[in-house]
Each structure stands twice: as structure tokens, then as C-alpha cells.
Write a protein that holds these residues in place. Structure first.
Motif, PDB file in Angstrom:
ATOM      1  N   ARG A 148      -0.905  12.991   3.643  1.00  0.00           N
ATOM      2  CA  ARG A 148      -1.380  11.590   3.794  1.00  0.00           C
ATOM      3  C   ARG A 148      -0.471  10.619   3.038  1.00  0.00           C
ATOM      4  O   ARG A 148      -0.196   9.515   3.516  1.00  0.00           O
ATOM      5  CB  ARG A 148      -2.832  11.508   3.289  1.00  0.00           C
ATOM      6  CG  ARG A 148      -3.497  10.142   3.405  1.00  0.00           C
ATOM      7  CD  ARG A 148      -4.012   9.880   4.807  1.00  0.00           C
ATOM      8  NE  ARG A 148      -4.459   8.510   4.989  1.00  0.00           N
ATOM      9  CZ  ARG A 148      -5.737   8.134   4.957  1.00  0.00           C
ATOM     10  NH1 ARG A 148      -6.705   9.021   4.758  1.00  0.00           N
ATOM     11  NH2 ARG A 148      -6.063   6.861   5.157  1.00  0.00           N
ATOM     12  N   LYS A 180       0.812   8.369   5.773  1.00  0.00           N
ATOM     13  CA  LYS A 180      -0.089   7.208   5.599  1.00  0.00           C
ATOM     14  C   LYS A 180      -1.391   7.219   6.402  1.00  0.00           C
ATOM     15  O   LYS A 180      -2.454   7.210   5.810  1.00  0.00           O
ATOM     16  CB  LYS A 180       0.663   5.896   5.881  1.00  0.00           C
ATOM     17  CG  LYS A 180       1.869   5.668   4.963  1.00  0.00           C
ATOM     18  CD  LYS A 180       1.423   5.349   3.559  1.00  0.00           C
ATOM     19  CE  LYS A 180       2.572   4.989   2.643  1.00  0.00           C
ATOM     20  NZ  LYS A 180       3.376   6.153   2.237  1.00  0.00           N
ATOM     21  N   HIS A 193      -4.687   8.262   8.639  1.00  0.00           N
ATOM     22  CA  HIS A 193      -5.502   9.471   8.716  1.00  0.00           C
ATOM     23  C   HIS A 193      -5.221  10.254  10.001  1.00  0.00           C
ATOM     24  O   HIS A 193      -5.113  11.485   9.974  1.00  0.00           O
ATOM     25  CB  HIS A 193      -6.991   9.110   8.648  1.00  0.00           C
ATOM     26  CG  HIS A 193      -7.868  10.258   8.993  1.00  0.00           C
ATOM     27  ND1 HIS A 193      -8.056  11.335   8.149  1.00  0.00           N
ATOM     28  CD2 HIS A 193      -8.572  10.555  10.132  1.00  0.00           C
ATOM     29  CE1 HIS A 193      -8.836  12.232   8.732  1.00  0.00           C
ATOM     30  NE2 HIS A 193      -9.166  11.764   9.932  1.00  0.00           N
ATOM     31  N   LEU A 228      -0.583   0.105   6.918  1.00  0.00           N
ATOM     32  CA  LEU A 228      -1.457   0.583   5.839  1.00  0.00           C
ATOM     33  C   LEU A 228      -2.719  -0.270   5.752  1.00  0.00           C
ATOM     34  O   LEU A 228      -3.831   0.239   5.655  1.00  0.00           O
ATOM     35  CB  LEU A 228      -0.678   0.520   4.519  1.00  0.00           C
ATOM     36  CG  LEU A 228      -1.254   1.275   3.319  1.00  0.00           C
ATOM     37  CD1 LEU A 228      -1.305   2.758   3.595  1.00  0.00           C
ATOM     38  CD2 LEU A 228      -0.409   0.995   2.092  1.00  0.00           C
ATOM     39  N   VAL A 262      -8.115   1.793   9.159  1.00  0.00           N
ATOM     40  CA  VAL A 262      -9.545   1.689   8.790  1.00  0.00           C
ATOM     41  C   VAL A 262      -9.905   2.648   7.655  1.00  0.00           C
ATOM     42  O   VAL A 262     -10.952   2.494   7.018  1.00  0.00           O
ATOM     43  CB  VAL A 262     -10.472   1.948  10.002  1.00  0.00           C
ATOM     44  CG1 VAL A 262     -10.392   0.827  11.014  1.00  0.00           C
ATOM     45  CG2 VAL A 262     -10.160   3.293  10.655  1.00  0.00           C
ATOM     46  N   TYR A 263      -9.024   3.627   7.445  1.00  0.00           N
ATOM     47  CA  TYR A 263      -9.288   4.579   6.357  1.00  0.00           C
ATOM     48  C   TYR A 263      -8.475   4.250   5.107  1.00  0.00           C
ATOM     49  O   TYR A 263      -8.077   5.128   4.350  1.00  0.00           O
ATOM     50  CB  TYR A 263      -9.008   6.019   6.828  1.00  0.00           C
ATOM     51  CG  TYR A 263      -9.910   6.435   7.962  1.00  0.00           C
ATOM     52  CD1 TYR A 263     -11.292   6.548   7.754  1.00  0.00           C
ATOM     53  CD2 TYR A 263      -9.412   6.693   9.219  1.00  0.00           C
ATOM     54  CE1 TYR A 263     -12.135   6.904   8.785  1.00  0.00           C
ATOM     55  CE2 TYR A 263     -10.236   7.053  10.258  1.00  0.00           C
ATOM     56  CZ  TYR A 263     -11.600   7.151  10.041  1.00  0.00           C
ATOM     57  OH  TYR A 263     -12.441   7.511  11.066  1.00  0.00           O
ATOM     58  N   PHE A 264      -8.193   2.961   4.937  1.00  0.00           N
ATOM     59  CA  PHE A 264      -7.525   2.516   3.697  1.00  0.00           C
ATOM     60  C   PHE A 264      -8.273   1.293   3.176  1.00  0.00           C
ATOM     61  O   PHE A 264      -8.461   0.310   3.892  1.00  0.00           O
ATOM     62  CB  PHE A 264      -6.060   2.149   3.969  1.00  0.00           C
ATOM     63  CG  PHE A 264      -5.322   1.687   2.737  1.00  0.00           C
ATOM     64  CD1 PHE A 264      -4.825   2.606   1.825  1.00  0.00           C
ATOM     65  CD2 PHE A 264      -5.137   0.328   2.464  1.00  0.00           C
ATOM     66  CE1 PHE A 264      -4.150   2.195   0.680  1.00  0.00           C
ATOM     67  CE2 PHE A 264      -4.464  -0.096   1.328  1.00  0.00           C
ATOM     68  CZ  PHE A 264      -3.965   0.843   0.434  1.00  0.00           C
ATOM     69  N   ASP A 265      -8.730   1.363   1.945  1.00  0.00           N
ATOM     70  CA  ASP A 265      -9.390   0.182   1.354  1.00  0.00           C
ATOM     71  C   ASP A 265      -8.858  -0.056  -0.059  1.00  0.00           C
ATOM     72  O   ASP A 265      -9.592  -0.407  -0.971  1.00  0.00           O
ATOM     73  CB  ASP A 265     -10.917   0.324   1.365  1.00  0.00           C
ATOM     74  CG  ASP A 265     -11.411   1.460   0.471  1.00  0.00           C
ATOM     75  OD1 ASP A 265     -10.565   2.243  -0.032  1.00  0.00           O
ATOM     76  OD2 ASP A 265     -12.625   1.572   0.262  1.00  0.00           O
ATOM     77  N   GLY A 266      -7.552   0.170  -0.193  1.00  0.00           N
ATOM     78  CA  GLY A 266      -6.932   0.001  -1.508  1.00  0.00           C
ATOM     79  C   GLY A 266      -6.912  -1.455  -1.956  1.00  0.00           C
ATOM     80  O   GLY A 266      -6.898  -2.365  -1.137  1.00  0.00           O
ATOM     81  N   ALA A 287      -3.175  -3.869  -6.140  1.00  0.00           N
ATOM     82  CA  ALA A 287      -2.270  -3.031  -6.936  1.00  0.00           C
ATOM     83  C   ALA A 287      -1.864  -1.775  -6.174  1.00  0.00           C
ATOM     84  O   ALA A 287      -0.693  -1.371  -6.188  1.00  0.00           O
ATOM     85  CB  ALA A 287      -2.963  -2.650  -8.248  1.00  0.00           C
ATOM     86  N   GLN A 288      -2.841  -1.199  -5.471  1.00  0.00           N
ATOM     87  CA  GLN A 288      -2.551   0.039  -4.721  1.00  0.00           C
ATOM     88  C   GLN A 288      -1.625  -0.229  -3.521  1.00  0.00           C
ATOM     89  O   GLN A 288      -0.760   0.584  -3.206  1.00  0.00           O
ATOM     90  CB  GLN A 288      -3.865   0.685  -4.251  1.00  0.00           C
ATOM     91  CG  GLN A 288      -4.593   1.347  -5.413  1.00  0.00           C
ATOM     92  CD  GLN A 288      -6.039   1.677  -5.102  1.00  0.00           C
ATOM     93  OE1 GLN A 288      -6.671   1.020  -4.261  1.00  0.00           O
ATOM     94  NE2 GLN A 288      -6.580   2.662  -5.791  1.00  0.00           N
ATOM     95  N   LYS A 314       0.575  -2.617  -3.479  1.00  0.00           N
ATOM     96  CA  LYS A 314       1.892  -2.862  -4.097  1.00  0.00           C
ATOM     97  C   LYS A 314       2.587  -1.554  -4.424  1.00  0.00           C
ATOM     98  O   LYS A 314       3.789  -1.389  -4.146  1.00  0.00           O
ATOM     99  CB  LYS A 314       1.714  -3.665  -5.400  1.00  0.00           C
ATOM    100  CG  LYS A 314       1.887  -5.151  -5.237  1.00  0.00           C
ATOM    101  CD  LYS A 314       1.855  -5.787  -6.615  1.00  0.00           C
ATOM    102  CE  LYS A 314       1.837  -7.313  -6.494  1.00  0.00           C
ATOM    103  NZ  LYS A 314       1.680  -7.944  -7.812  1.00  0.00           N
ATOM    104  N   LEU A 315       1.836  -0.647  -5.019  1.00  0.00           N
ATOM    105  CA  LEU A 315       2.425   0.647  -5.386  1.00  0.00           C
ATOM    106  C   LEU A 315       2.879   1.402  -4.129  1.00  0.00           C
ATOM    107  O   LEU A 315       3.985   1.954  -4.106  1.00  0.00           O
ATOM    108  CB  LEU A 315       1.409   1.484  -6.177  1.00  0.00           C
ATOM    109  CG  LEU A 315       1.884   2.857  -6.647  1.00  0.00           C
ATOM    110  CD1 LEU A 315       3.107   2.757  -7.559  1.00  0.00           C
ATOM    111  CD2 LEU A 315       0.772   3.616  -7.378  1.00  0.00           C
ATOM    112  N   ALA A 316       2.010   1.372  -3.112  1.00  0.00           N
ATOM    113  CA  ALA A 316       2.358   2.065  -1.859  1.00  0.00           C
ATOM    114  C   ALA A 316       3.620   1.477  -1.246  1.00  0.00           C
ATOM    115  O   ALA A 316       4.491   2.225  -0.766  1.00  0.00           O
ATOM    116  CB  ALA A 316       1.201   1.965  -0.870  1.00  0.00           C
TER     117      ALA A 316
END
Lengths: 171, 184
Positions: free
Chosen positions: B41, B45, B47, B111, B115-119, B122-123, B125-127
Motif C-alpha cells: 500500500r 497507494k 487500496h 491520494l 476513499v480509503y485515505f483520510d490522512g 501532515a500525512q 505532506k509526508l506522503a
């Protein structure tokens, strides 16, 4: 070195960031995962079996098709063979009849019943009138006036001096 | 099925017997599916793509389990296959579409739209900072930063020396720290 300690050492600012990525997974995703993969493996195995058997099946089909083609020309072959047979038989029979006829002619000339009949039918005058006996022969005939000369000699002796074509023409 | 009670050796033994192959394979999947899922993942990235690559990985494992040699750890062998499958996935995508100039933006967009990303910010940015790394450096960073994998095991997964991996990780971390520091 422990990775957490290591990151503090290399990048102090980054080490202050919270671990965590924000990714989510659908509920119950892992529960059904192994079943789904086993189903896929099963499908793949079926496909593998299919593909491993495919070359043999294709070759078998090709052979069957080739056999079919041979079968399809067989009816014509049958007629061709029959026609050839009759042609050969016909030729043999014809040749046989022809040669029988030829040998019959020879035999009849030798045995000469027919020839006797023909010769009897020819009068001396006819012979005299024709051009196929030369003068010497004619003189001989005249010398031997009795019929014995002609009929006591063999047919070959009689005809050896006679031109075949002229004889045929006469007959 | 209690996978914890089964050692890697026992699982492999079950996998190599035709009568117990499915049982062994199910145990292997249940034991390693989550770790492999997150490893994939982080690389692919989404799902949906992760699910696809993970399934391909396990199918490949099933087919090649007889080739596994116990000199390597089972989990590093599995990671190696998962890594290769992820890279194959990228290559397939690259073949199918030309890389656009705003590729970086499109990756972040993907990203965020997942729908399976709720960062949080900060997350994201890191990604996005990790995405700027070259492919192999990205894998090194993920394995060390998120999986906390020892360098020796990373060496087995990536077939690279421990020294080269340490240098690669050091560079990756510095780059990411710079990106994050400049943006904040």
C-alpha cells in the motif's frame, strides 16, 4: 541501532512527525482475503491445466481436420479408381480382342478353311485379270494347269510373292 | 485457525505436501497478509491497486513455494516478491500512460481522491515528500521508517549490501526532512 533512535540521530525534525499514514482499509477486508486468493489460485490452476492440455488438443484437432480432408476426397477417389479400373480393363479387353482377332486371322490363314473358300472363289481369270501376279508366276500357273499346283502347296508358299496390300484391296 | 502456533518451517512443510498444501497456504496468508498489504500500500497507494498486487503476490508465492530455501527468512522472501510485484505494477502503469509534467500533483490528487485515505495535512505532506524519492530509495525508506526492518533483512529483500542501504536511507531521510522543513 533502533530505527526510532536512528531517525532522531539523522533527522531530528522528521522524528517529531507522528507515525501514521492516513490509509484506511475496507471493513472485513482481511477476513475474506485468503478465500478470495484461494479461489483465484484454483481458477489459475484450471487455466494452467487448460493451457497445458491445449497443445495436444490443438494437434488432435489439426489431425482430425486433415483426416476429414482425406475423407472428403474419398468418394471422388472411389469413382476415380472405378473409372481407372474400367479403363484398364477396357484397354486389356480391347487389346485381347484385337490380338485374338489378329491371331485368328493368322490361324485362319494357316488352317485356311476360309482361305480355301476365298481361293476357290477366285477364278483363274480373275487372277489373270489382276495385276498382283507377275508374269513369271502366271507362266508357272499356266505350266501347272492342274489345280494340284495351287491346292497342294501351303498357303504361305502360295502367297509369299503376293503383295499384302494388293491382296487386301482385292478382298 | 491459530496461525501464531505455526512456525514458518511448519507452514512451509505443510505447503510442500500435496495433501496439506491448501492448509499451509492459508496459514501463510493469514500470518503475513497484513504486513504485506501495508508494504504494498505504501508503494502503490490506492487500496484497489494494493489488493490487486497483494493477490498477485500470493499467487506467485503459491506457485513458487517449492523454490523457497530456508537460508532466507520466510518474511523477507515474501517481501521480495511483494516488492517485485509492486514494481511490476508501476512498470505496467508507466507503459500504459505517458508521464505528464504535473505527475507529482496527480499523485497527490490520487491520494486525496482515494476513499480509503483520510490522512491529515501532515500525512499528505509526508506522503508527497516520499513520492519525490527515486523508486529504490522510496522502498528503502518505507522498509526502515514504517516497517522498522533490520538492515540485514532489508539486504535480503533488495539484494543490496547493508552499507549501501544505510547510505541510501540516510540520504532519503535528509531529503524528506528538507522538503517538510521548507514547506512548513
Amino acid at each position: 541501532m533502533n530505527p526510532r533512535e536512528e531517525i532522531k540521530d539523522i533527522a531530528p525534525k522528521l522524528s517529531l512527525w507522528k507515525y501514521g499514514e492516513g490509509y484506511k482499509i475496507p471493513d472485513g477486508y482481511f477476513e475474506g482475503l485468503s478465500d478470495r486468493i484461494c479461489e483465484r489460485v484454483e481458477e489459475d490452476e484450471k487455466l494452467d491445466k487448460y493451457f497445458s492440455a491445449l497443445p495436444d488438443e490443438v494437434m488432435q484437432k489439426i489431425k482430425q481436420e486433415q483426416k476429414g480432408k482425406v475423407m472428403s476426397i474419398r468418394p471422388f477417389l472411389k469413382y476415380a479408381v472405378a473409372a481407372a479400373f474400367f479403363m484398364i480393363m477396357g484397354t486389356l479387353v480391347w487389346n485381347n480382342v484385337d490380338s485374338e482377332f489378329a491371331s485368328d486371322q493368322t490361324v485362319s490363314l494357316e488352317d485356311s478353311e476360309e482361305l480355301n473358300y476365298i481361293i476357290e472363289a477366285i477364278s483363274l481369270e480373275d487372277i489373270f485379270d489382276t495385276e498382283f501376279i507377275d508374269d513369271e508366276t502366271f507362266e508357272e500357273i499356266l505350266v501347272n494347269e492342274d489345280d494340284e499346283f495351287i491346292f497342294n502347296n501351303s498357303t504361305e508358299e502360295l502367297l509369299y510373292e503376293v503383295d499384302d496390300e494388293l491382296l487386301e484391296e482385292f478382298l | 485457525m491459530d496461525t501464531v502456533s505455526y512456525s514458518d518451517d511448519q507452514i512451509i512443510k505443510l505447503c510442500n505436501e500435496s495433501t496439506t498444501r491448501e492448509k499451509g497456504f492459508r496459514l501463510l496468508m493469514t500470518k503475513y497478509q497484513e504486513r504485506l498489504y501495508w508494504h504494498i500500500r505504501r508503494m502503490v497507494k490506492t487500496h484497489e491497486d494494493t489488493d490487486d498486487v497483494l493477490q498477485n503476490t500470493f499467487v506467485k508465492v503459491y506457485r513458487n513455494i517449492a523454490k523457497y530455501r530456508s537460508e532466507a527468512k520466510l518474511y523477507t522472501w515474501l517481501y521480495k516478491i511483494a516488492t517485485n510485484e509492486s514494481l511490476n505494477h508501476f512498470r505496467k502503469i508507466e507503459r500504459n500512460k505517458a508521464i505528464s509534467i504535473d505527475d507529482e500533483k496527480s499523485k497527490i490528487y490520487d491520494l486525496k481522491s482515494d476513499v480509503y485515505f483520510d490522512g491529515n495535512v501532515a500525512q499528505v505532506k509526508l506522503a508527497s515528500a516520499i513520492d519525490t524519492l527515486p523508486e529504490k530509495q522510496k522502498i528503502v525508506f518505507n522498509l526502515r521508517y514504517y516497517d522498522e526492518m533490520p538492515y540485514k533483512d532489508m539486504s535480503e529483500v533488495l539484494s543490496t549490501s547493508v552499507g549501501a542501504l544505510k547510505a541510501s536511507y540516510h540520504l532519503a531521510v535528509k531529503k524528506i526532512e528538507n522538503i517538510i522543513s521548507n514547506e512548513s
